[in-house]
Design a protein around this motif. Structure first.
Motif, short mmCIF file in Angstrom:
data_model
loop_
_atom_site.label_atom_id
_atom_site.label_comp_id
_atom_site.label_asym_id
_atom_site.label_seq_id
_atom_site.Cartn_x
_atom_site.Cartn_y
_atom_site.Cartn_z
N TYR A 2 -43.21 16.17 -13.17
CA TYR A 2 -42.25 17.29 -12.93
C TYR A 2 -41.57 16.84 -11.56
CZ TYR A 2 -40.39 22.09 -12.25
OH TYR A 2 -39.56 22.98 -12.17
N GLU A 3 -42.07 16.54 -10.42
CA GLU A 3 -41.65 16.45 -9.16
C GLU A 3 -40.57 15.02 -9.16
OE1 GLU A 3 -45.00 16.15 -9.79
OE2 GLU A 3 -45.35 17.98 -9.43
N GLN A 4 -40.46 14.16 -10.30
CA GLN A 4 -39.64 13.11 -10.40
C GLN A 4 -38.41 13.68 -10.99
OE1 GLN A 4 -41.71 10.05 -12.38
NE2 GLN A 4 -42.93 9.65 -10.84
N LEU A 5 -38.03 14.79 -11.29
CA LEU A 5 -36.99 15.45 -12.04
C LEU A 5 -36.00 15.85 -11.00
CD1 LEU A 5 -38.45 17.29 -15.11
CD2 LEU A 5 -37.74 15.04 -15.01
N THR A 6 -34.77 15.86 -11.40
CA THR A 6 -33.39 16.38 -10.59
C THR A 6 -33.84 17.89 -10.78
OG1 THR A 6 -31.94 16.47 -12.17
CG2 THR A 6 -32.11 14.51 -10.98
N ASN A 7 -33.12 18.62 -9.86
CA ASN A 7 -33.01 19.94 -9.81
C ASN A 7 -32.49 20.65 -11.21
OD1 ASN A 7 -34.24 20.27 -7.42
ND2 ASN A 7 -32.04 20.48 -6.32
N ARG A 97 -49.64 22.65 -19.83
CA ARG A 97 -49.44 21.75 -20.77
C ARG A 97 -48.24 21.46 -21.28
NH1 ARG A 97 -48.76 20.40 -25.67
NH2 ARG A 97 -48.56 22.32 -26.42
N LEU A 98 -47.52 22.59 -21.62
CA LEU A 98 -45.98 22.82 -21.90
C LEU A 98 -45.09 22.18 -20.97
CD1 LEU A 98 -45.95 26.26 -23.71
CD2 LEU A 98 -45.45 24.12 -24.97
N THR A 99 -45.04 22.70 -19.55
CA THR A 99 -44.46 22.44 -18.61
C THR A 99 -44.60 20.58 -18.62
OG1 THR A 99 -45.03 24.27 -17.44
CG2 THR A 99 -44.08 22.39 -16.08
N THR A 100 -45.63 20.13 -18.74
CA THR A 100 -45.91 18.71 -18.68
C THR A 100 -45.10 18.01 -19.76
OG1 THR A 100 -48.07 18.94 -17.45
CG2 THR A 100 -47.71 17.01 -18.42
N GLN A 104 -42.07 15.55 -19.41
CA GLN A 104 -42.26 14.15 -19.78
C GLN A 104 -40.96 13.72 -21.00
OE1 GLN A 104 -44.72 12.15 -19.02
NE2 GLN A 104 -43.61 10.20 -19.88
N ASN A 105 -40.83 14.82 -21.86
CA ASN A 105 -39.76 14.67 -22.71
C ASN A 105 -38.44 14.34 -21.96
OD1 ASN A 105 -41.35 14.57 -24.71
ND2 ASN A 105 -40.93 16.80 -25.23
N MET A 106 -38.09 15.25 -20.87
CA MET A 106 -36.80 15.05 -20.21
C MET A 106 -37.00 13.77 -19.40
SD MET A 106 -34.21 16.54 -19.26
CE MET A 106 -34.27 18.15 -19.53
N TYR A 107 -37.91 13.50 -18.79
CA TYR A 107 -38.22 12.24 -17.98
C TYR A 107 -37.85 10.89 -18.79
CZ TYR A 107 -39.59 8.60 -14.68
OH TYR A 107 -39.71 7.57 -13.83
N ASN A 108 -38.45 11.00 -20.10
CA ASN A 108 -38.28 9.90 -20.92
C ASN A 108 -36.63 9.80 -21.76
OD1 ASN A 108 -40.77 9.20 -20.88
ND2 ASN A 108 -41.73 10.29 -22.61
#
Length: 115
Positions: A2-7, A97-100, A104-108
């Motif tokens: 989550y921390e690796q995502l943009t705002n 778990r939902l947040t993760t 993960q889907n957003m990052y992928n």
């Protein structure tokens, strides 16, 4: 993750989580009215233990005519009583778990677009 995502990506993830998150109040309502069927556990994505709880009560009801069923019903009742104290934590874990999962889907998805 989550921390690796943009705002902007975090806002999308938070929006998706808000749309899909599980509510503590709803989980307790399901526990109170339909707990013997394990519905609160199905709601919180704990299908294995939900099926076990349901099977425990069904077995108890069916075999109560030969008195052994009362043991199963007693064990199921203790399980439901313990769930009274576990439901809030199960809701929190499911929402995390939902947040993760959404992060993960957003990052992928972002990494797929970079190719």
């Amino acid at each position: 993750m989550y921390e690796q995502l943009t705002n902007e990506e975090k806002m999308v993830v938070n929006s998706e989580v808000a749309n899909h998150k599980k509510g503590t109040g709803m989980a307790y309502l399901l526990w109170f009215f339909l707990g013997v069927f394990g519905i609160h556990r199905f709601y919180l994505n704990r299908k294995g233990s939900a099926i076990a709880l349901l099977a425990l009560f069904i077995t108890g009801w069916i075999t109560s005519v030969i008195l052994i069923g009362f043991l199963f019903l007693f064990i199921g009742g203790i399980w439901l009583f313990v769930d009274l104290f576990l439901v809030a934590g199960m809701v929190r874990v499911e929402n995390e778990r939902l947040t993760t999962s959404f992060a993960q889907n957003m990052y992928n998805g972002r990494n797929d677009l970079e190719f």
